[in-house]
Write a protein that holds these residues in place. Structure first.
Motif, PDB file in Angstrom:
ATOM      1  N   VAL A 155      19.519  33.541 -18.976  1.00  0.00           N
ATOM      2  CA  VAL A 155      19.738  34.726 -18.168  1.00  0.00           C
ATOM      3  C   VAL A 155      18.377  35.264 -17.739  1.00  0.00           C
ATOM      4  O   VAL A 155      17.477  35.452 -18.557  1.00  0.00           O
ATOM      5  CB  VAL A 155      20.524  35.797 -18.953  1.00  0.00           C
ATOM      6  N   ARG A 156      18.194  35.490 -16.455  1.00  0.00           N
ATOM      7  CA  ARG A 156      16.906  35.927 -15.928  1.00  0.00           C
ATOM      8  C   ARG A 156      16.618  37.372 -16.326  1.00  0.00           C
ATOM      9  O   ARG A 156      17.496  38.087 -16.805  1.00  0.00           O
ATOM     10  CB  ARG A 156      16.888  35.773 -14.408  1.00  0.00           C
ATOM     11  N   GLU A 157      15.377  37.795 -16.070  1.00  0.00           N
ATOM     12  CA  GLU A 157      14.964  39.138 -16.453  1.00  0.00           C
ATOM     13  C   GLU A 157      15.791  40.222 -15.790  1.00  0.00           C
ATOM     14  O   GLU A 157      15.989  41.306 -16.349  1.00  0.00           O
ATOM     15  CB  GLU A 157      13.478  39.352 -16.121  1.00  0.00           C
ATOM     16  N   ASP A 158      16.259  39.931 -14.583  1.00  0.00           N
ATOM     17  CA  ASP A 158      17.086  40.928 -13.901  1.00  0.00           C
ATOM     18  C   ASP A 158      18.551  40.854 -14.311  1.00  0.00           C
ATOM     19  O   ASP A 158      19.416  41.514 -13.731  1.00  0.00           O
ATOM     20  CB  ASP A 158      16.966  40.775 -12.390  1.00  0.00           C
ATOM     21  N   GLY A 159      18.864  40.022 -15.329  1.00  0.00           N
ATOM     22  CA  GLY A 159      20.219  39.901 -15.845  1.00  0.00           C
ATOM     23  C   GLY A 159      21.097  38.904 -15.125  1.00  0.00           C
ATOM     24  O   GLY A 159      22.255  38.718 -15.486  1.00  0.00           O
ATOM     25  N   SER A 160      20.557  38.237 -14.108  1.00  0.00           N
ATOM     26  CA  SER A 160      21.364  37.311 -13.315  1.00  0.00           C
ATOM     27  C   SER A 160      21.376  35.911 -13.917  1.00  0.00           C
ATOM     28  O   SER A 160      20.473  35.528 -14.671  1.00  0.00           O
ATOM     29  CB  SER A 160      20.841  37.251 -11.885  1.00  0.00           C
ATOM     30  N   PHE A 161      22.410  35.137 -13.557  1.00  0.00           N
ATOM     31  CA  PHE A 161      22.523  33.743 -13.981  1.00  0.00           C
ATOM     32  C   PHE A 161      23.280  32.968 -12.910  1.00  0.00           C
ATOM     33  O   PHE A 161      23.928  33.563 -12.034  1.00  0.00           O
ATOM     34  CB  PHE A 161      23.226  33.623 -15.338  1.00  0.00           C
ATOM     35  N   GLY A 162      23.231  31.659 -12.948  1.00  0.00           N
ATOM     36  CA  GLY A 162      23.925  30.821 -11.978  1.00  0.00           C
ATOM     37  C   GLY A 162      24.093  29.407 -12.469  1.00  0.00           C
ATOM     38  O   GLY A 162      23.336  28.940 -13.331  1.00  0.00           O
ATOM     39  N   ALA A 163      25.099  28.712 -11.931  1.00  0.00           N
ATOM     40  CA  ALA A 163      25.348  27.316 -12.312  1.00  0.00           C
ATOM     41  C   ALA A 163      26.247  26.665 -11.269  1.00  0.00           C
ATOM     42  O   ALA A 163      26.992  27.338 -10.563  1.00  0.00           O
ATOM     43  CB  ALA A 163      25.999  27.237 -13.686  1.00  0.00           C
ATOM     44  N   LYS A 164      26.156  25.335 -11.153  1.00  0.00           N
ATOM     45  CA  LYS A 164      27.059  24.553 -10.323  1.00  0.00           C
ATOM     46  C   LYS A 164      28.301  24.210 -11.135  1.00  0.00           C
ATOM     47  O   LYS A 164      28.222  23.913 -12.329  1.00  0.00           O
ATOM     48  CB  LYS A 164      26.379  23.263  -9.846  1.00  0.00           C
ATOM     49  N   LEU A 165      29.464  24.201 -10.458  1.00  0.00           N
ATOM     50  CA  LEU A 165      30.716  23.864 -11.109  1.00  0.00           C
ATOM     51  C   LEU A 165      31.338  22.637 -10.455  1.00  0.00           C
ATOM     52  O   LEU A 165      31.090  22.360  -9.280  1.00  0.00           O
ATOM     53  CB  LEU A 165      31.695  25.043 -11.022  1.00  0.00           C
ATOM     54  N   ALA A 166      32.147  21.923 -11.225  1.00  0.00           N
ATOM     55  CA  ALA A 166      32.794  20.709 -10.727  1.00  0.00           C
ATOM     56  C   ALA A 166      34.221  21.013 -10.283  1.00  0.00           C
ATOM     57  O   ALA A 166      34.856  21.944 -10.792  1.00  0.00           O
ATOM     58  CB  ALA A 166      32.809  19.643 -11.813  1.00  0.00           C
ATOM     59  N   PRO A 167      34.759  20.234  -9.320  1.00  0.00           N
ATOM     60  CA  PRO A 167      36.167  20.411  -8.925  1.00  0.00           C
ATOM     61  C   PRO A 167      37.111  20.021 -10.059  1.00  0.00           C
ATOM     62  O   PRO A 167      36.747  19.282 -10.974  1.00  0.00           O
ATOM     63  CB  PRO A 167      36.319  19.461  -7.731  1.00  0.00           C
ATOM     64  N   LYS A 168      38.323  20.533  -9.993  1.00  0.00           N
ATOM     65  CA  LYS A 168      39.408  20.167 -10.907  1.00  0.00           C
ATOM     66  C   LYS A 168      39.016  20.330 -12.379  1.00  0.00           C
ATOM     67  O   LYS A 168      39.311  19.473 -13.221  1.00  0.00           O
ATOM     68  CB  LYS A 168      39.849  18.715 -10.649  1.00  0.00           C
TER      69      LYS A 168
END
Length: 658
Positions: free
Chosen positions: A464-477
């Protein structure tokens, strides 16, 4: 009468005998136009009819000429010109009933949907049971609403297509999908014979392949074993690439002939002699062969007796003697009173075809027919935009079971020229973005971490970044669960899924972390004046709270409810108690035991102190304001005062541990 798409792309000269009309225009002064029309030379006939119209004074005859001029334009795929002529025929009260139907069809193809609906409705006053007109109205509504638009992308094959003449009905030559056969009406430099039907060249079969650079080569005309002095087209290959099935249109100056199907085998890179496929009688039209993956079933187009009107799709299976068995009509779910043409078969057995009478976007649309074994019938679906358009869309070929392949379409052409397009369905893209913040002060929780677990085997730890944000790629199905943890906060658990999603999506999730101490006010748990029922926003927020409580079983929750501007102090106290009980009862329905919950209604005794975020949303307030009844009365504007009261009507949660 077959539509223009069928005439010039499929059957050409030898099919003309089937187009003869008993009611065509008589009279010597229309002799040239009449003769050209009767033998199917629509391009030439149109010029003759235009000359005749200018010289004619009788209104009924002018209407008759307009009708057949409209027919010439319709059959050569010029719907805008055709609609003008049909409208004129209707205006002159020419008594050919289907003029109104064809007028609606042409308006539909020209994307004039309101005019098309009006034409269909007027036609239905004369022919109320004609399903073609009812489907035409439904098609207009489909096109206006664009309700089945898909994610497919199309690209025109510039190297393969001719700029002036039609190229259509592509098919792959092998499972490598690097070589195609297709039909073309281009004229060769040494042979400039043009069709009096369309103004284009005769139809022949060409081949193109992908070179070492991954580009399509210039098309090559197949040798005389396949292409003859007549018209050939709509080629399809067997699964092993050794046999080609195609349509040949022979013509005879003395008598009309029907379209025929042929098969030719290849050995050592050379084609053998083409052999006619005999199904039905000699005088019957059979065309557009499509062979199944196992080579045992041949689908084709015919207007033989036993159909449902126009051109139907039929099938025949190999007999023990080596020939083909009795033709079987594909039934009323697939076939209509209009024309069903250009069938193709996919590896899974699903049938694709084009129709001008099923509900679509105008002209020919492409449909998929899949057999439902459980229900014992075919299910037909329009492929939607952009595979279908207001023009003619037909002759689809897939790369096996990939959602990619080729099709032909007249879209965007004012001269009725077909082009070959490559289509593909881009991979679905899903992503997760979010913010981790404290429910106490809305500040980011930078030292949190997140673990993402998916049914596809995903198991990753996200920072989690300093500004509280996060991200990730997701797969179908895939179904996902992610856990969020941070020191001094109770764990958070969330579920999401990409199963069944047909479009790209970015999941945006705010994760509010509950501190292990102090009072917490959750967002969206507020009440209307004098009400204690929970709205949908409050229920969603409590669902999130219940998930946290179920994950952190040591939490004991004190529920404190507040009121503001609602009667006397005793009335406010009673109302706040009911609000606290509403929250407790809802949490119990989500599996939280009663012994982990307590309620306390405090009325209006504890007004809220405005936070920084609340002040940013309500410009008439500033951070630190205490919203007492006396303070709120001094606020200007009834709506502003009600906003202040709504901030007071809140639920606080005091979190304790056993």
């Amino acid at each position: 009468m077959p539509t223009m798409q069928v005439n010039f792309r499929l059957f050409t000269y030898n099919f003309i005998g089937l187009l003869l009309l008993s009611g065509c225009i008589g009279g010597s002064k229309l002799g040239n136009a009449n003769k050209a029309y009767l033998i199917g030379e629509y391009d030439r006939a149109a010029e003759q009819f235009k000359k005749a119209y200018k010289k004619e004074n009788n209104k009924y005859t002018k209407g008759e000429i307009s009708y057949y001029l409209g027919e010439c334009y319709r059959k050569t795929n010029k719907p805008k010109k055709a609609s003008l002529q049909y409208a004129r025929a209707v205006r002159y009260n020419y008594e050919m009933a289907d003029a109104g139907l064809y007028l609606g069809d042409c308006y539909l193809a020209a994307q004039k949907y309101e005019e098309a609906i009006e034409a269909y409705e007027e036609y239905l006053q004369k022919e109320p049971l004609d399903k073609r007109a009812h489907n035409g109205i439904a098609s207009c509504k489909l096109a206006m609403n664009d309700s089945i638009e898909t994610r497919y992308t199309l690209t025109k094959l510039k190297t393969v297509n001719h700029t002036r003449y039609s190229d259509f009905s592509p098919g792959y030559a092998s499972t490598n999908y690097d070589q195609i056969y297709f039909s073309s009406m281009r004229t060769e430099k040494k042979k400039r014979r043009k069709s009096r039907i369309t103004g284009q060249g005769g139809s022949n079969i060409y081949m193109a392949k992908i070179d070492a650079k991954g580009e399509w080569t210039e098309p090559e005309l197949l040798d005389e074993a396949v292409n003859s002095e007549f018209d050939e087209g709509s080629a399809t290959m067997s699964a092993n690439g050794k046999e080609m099935f195609f349509t040949r249109c022979r013509y005879d100056n003395e008598q009309p002939r029907s379209a025929e199907m042929y098969m030719v085998s290849r050995s050592g890179g050379k084609w053998g002699e083409a052999v006619q496929i005999e199904v039905g009688g000699d005088s019957l039209l059979v065309a557009h062969p499509a062979i199944s993956n196992d080579g045992e079933t041949l689908y084709f187009v015919s207007d033989m007796p036993g159909g449902f009107g126009g051109k139907d799709i039929w099938k025949t299976t190999k007999s023990n003697e080596g020939g083909w068995g009795q033709p079987v009509n594909m039934g009323s779910v697939i076939n209509t009173a209009g024309d069903e043409v250009f069938p193709s078969v996919r590896m899974d057995g699903s049938l694709y075809f084009s129709s001008n009478a099923h509900i679509g976007y105008g002209g020919l649309d492409i449909y998929r027919a899949a057999y439902n074994d459980e229900k014992q019938y075919w299910e037909v679906h329009n492929l939607g935009r952009p595979l279908n358009s207001e023009g003619d869309d037909f002759g689809i070929a897939f790369k096996g079971m990939e959602e990619a392949g080729l099709l032909s379409s007249s879209r965007g052409s004012s001269r009725a020229v077909d082009n070959i397009y490559e289509f593909t369905l881009p991979k679905l893209e899903f992503s997760l973005k979010g913010m981790v913040y404290s429910e106490k002060n809305d500040e980011p929780v930078a030292d949190a971490y997140l673990r993402l677990i998916g049914t596809d085997g995903t198991n990753v730890k996200l920072s989690v970044r300093e500004d509280g944000s996060f991200g990730a790629k997701l797969a179908p199905k895939t179904e996902y669960v992610f856990m969020v943890a941070a020191k001094g906060y109770f764990n958070h658990k969330h579920k999401l899924s990409t199963v069944g999603l047909g479009n790209n999506k970015e999941f945006n999730i705010e994760v509010g972390m509950l501190p292990m101490e102090d009072a917490i006010v959750l967002k969206n748990i507020q009440f209307e004046k004098e009400k204690y029922e929970l709205n949908k926003d409050a229920q969603q927020e409590l669902n999130r709270l219940a998930a946290i409580l179920n994950l952190n079983t040591s939490i004991i929750l004190d529920i404190k409810a507040h009121a503001s501007g609602e009667g006397s102090a005793s009335e406010a106290l009673q109302l706040s108690q009911k609000r606290a009980e509403s929250v407790m009862n809802y949490l119990q329905t989500k599996g939280i035991p009663a012994e982990r919950l307590s309620v306390n209604g405090v009325g209006n005794a504890e007004p809220v102190t405005v936070t920084k975020r609340q002040a940013q949303k309500a410009s008439f307030l500033k951070e630190g304001d205490v919203l007492t009844d006396q303070f709120i009365r001094r606020i200007r504007g009834n709506s502003n005062r009600e906003v202040a009261h709504s901030l007071n009507r809140r639920i606080e949660f005091l979190i304790n541990k056993e």
